[in-house]
Every structure is written in C-alpha cells, then in structure tokens.
Design an enzyme around this catalytic site. Structure first.
Site, PDB file in Angstrom:
ATOM      1  N   CYS A 129       0.843  -1.201   0.000  1.00 60.40           N
ATOM      2  CA  CYS A 129       0.000   0.000   0.000  1.00 60.40           C
ATOM      3  C   CYS A 129       0.878   1.250   0.000  1.00 60.40           C
ATOM      4  O   CYS A 129       1.390   1.663   1.043  1.00 60.40           O
ATOM      5  CB  CYS A 129      -0.934   0.010   1.206  1.00 60.40           C
ATOM      6  SG  CYS A 129      -2.011   1.466   1.223  1.00 60.40           S
ATOM      7  N   CYS A 153      -0.250   4.149   2.357  1.00 59.70           N
ATOM      8  CA  CYS A 153       0.079   3.917   3.770  1.00 59.70           C
ATOM      9  C   CYS A 153       1.585   4.013   4.005  1.00 59.70           C
ATOM     10  O   CYS A 153       2.023   4.542   5.035  1.00 59.70           O
ATOM     11  CB  CYS A 153      -0.453   2.561   4.226  1.00 59.70           C
ATOM     12  SG  CYS A 153      -2.263   2.481   4.280  1.00 59.70           S
TER      13      CYS A 153
END
Length: 178
Positions: free
Chosen positions: A131, A134
């Site tokens: 991700c 993130c």
C-alpha cells in the site's frame, strides 16, 4: 519453532533467505522491542503460520505482553487499512479520495508502545501488503518524529526478509517435477 529452526526448514533454493534471516538475528541496529515487534508484525502479515509461530516464539522473551499485542495490532489494523487505502489510491474515480473511510483505527492513536515503534511496524506491514499510500503516510510520521532513513530502510529490509521466508516455505511445498 525459532528463527534458527525456521532457517533449517528453508530449502536450498532459498539459501540467500537463510543467510538473510541469520543477519536479522545478529542485527543490533534497532532497539530490542522495536526489532522484535517489527519481526512479529511482519511475520503475521506474511500470513504463513510457520513463520508467524517462529517469530512469535522468538519475540516472546523480548517483548512485554503489551508490546506483543501492539505488534499484533499493527499487523491487524494494517491488514484492514492497506486494503482500503490501496483501493482509494488505485481507483480511477477520484471521488473515493474525498469520502470518509468510516473505519475504526483507535489503536493507531494509542498503541500501548512508543508511537515510533508502532509506526515503524505499520510501515513495514504496509510494505509487505503493497500500500503506497500507507507507506507514504507512515514514513512521513516517522521522519517527522526524527526516525532516520537508515532505521526506516532497515525495517523494510527486515519485512522483505520475513516475507521471502514465508514464500520460500510455500514454494517448497510444491510437488517435484516428474
């Protein structure tokens, strides 16, 4: 099972992984809690029961029950957030970026361990889960808190090694060619 027994289970095609696991055991660049919480969170994120058990056993003598729970929480909350925010990041429709997530994430604000440890664990799990949104968010929090790029890179290197051990064990389960 421990890291040493895990190394012993790795097949010959994963010799580099075995050597890298050995380097983790001898690496003292991170504080003990930081290191073992990181390894446990990454092992859980690998979704391999043998790897998770090995690192949980290894971490047992290095983590308090609270730190162990925080490492488990980091893997768990990132399991949720990485799916959601990877979707938000990759979706072509920009409206998703404006919508509230409506996901409970209280543990991020109060993890029960120093914030930098928890953020480092979340960053490493996010690297495993792929991700980018993130990764960027956690890297920024860590940099703003004064965590060095070397520490951040070490955390992601450890994550890569743990993940590769899980993949090697799974690859070893494939039947031999006839």
């Amino acid at each position: 099972m421990s890291i040493d027994s895990l190394k012993g289970q790795l097949p010959d095609f994963a010799k580099d992984v075995r050597l890298n696991l050995g380097s983790i055991a001898n690496d003292d660049s991170l504080k003990e809690q930081t290191k073992y919480g990181l390894l446990l969170a990454c092992a859980l994120a690998s979704r391999n029961a043998e790897v998770a058990a090995a690192f949980d056993r290894e971490a047992a003598s290095h983590l308090t029950p609270e730190a162990r729970d925080a490492a488990r929480a980091a893997a768990t909350i990132m399991g949720m957030n990485n799916v959601y925010y990877r979707f938000v990041h990759l979706a072509s429709n920009p409206v998703y970026k404006t919508m509230p997530a409506k996901l409970r994430m209280g543990v991020i604000g109060s993890p029960g361990v120093p914030k930098t440890d928890f953020e480092l664990w979340c960053l490493a799990v996010s690297a495993i889960n792929g991700c980018g949104m993130c990764i960027d968010a956690h890297e920024k929090v860590l940099a703003d808190a004064g965590v060095t790029q070397e520490v951040i890179q070490t955390a992601v290197r450890f994550a890569a090694i743990v993940q590769s051990a899980a993949i090697a064990l799974e690859a070893a389960q494939l039947p031999a060619f006839a």
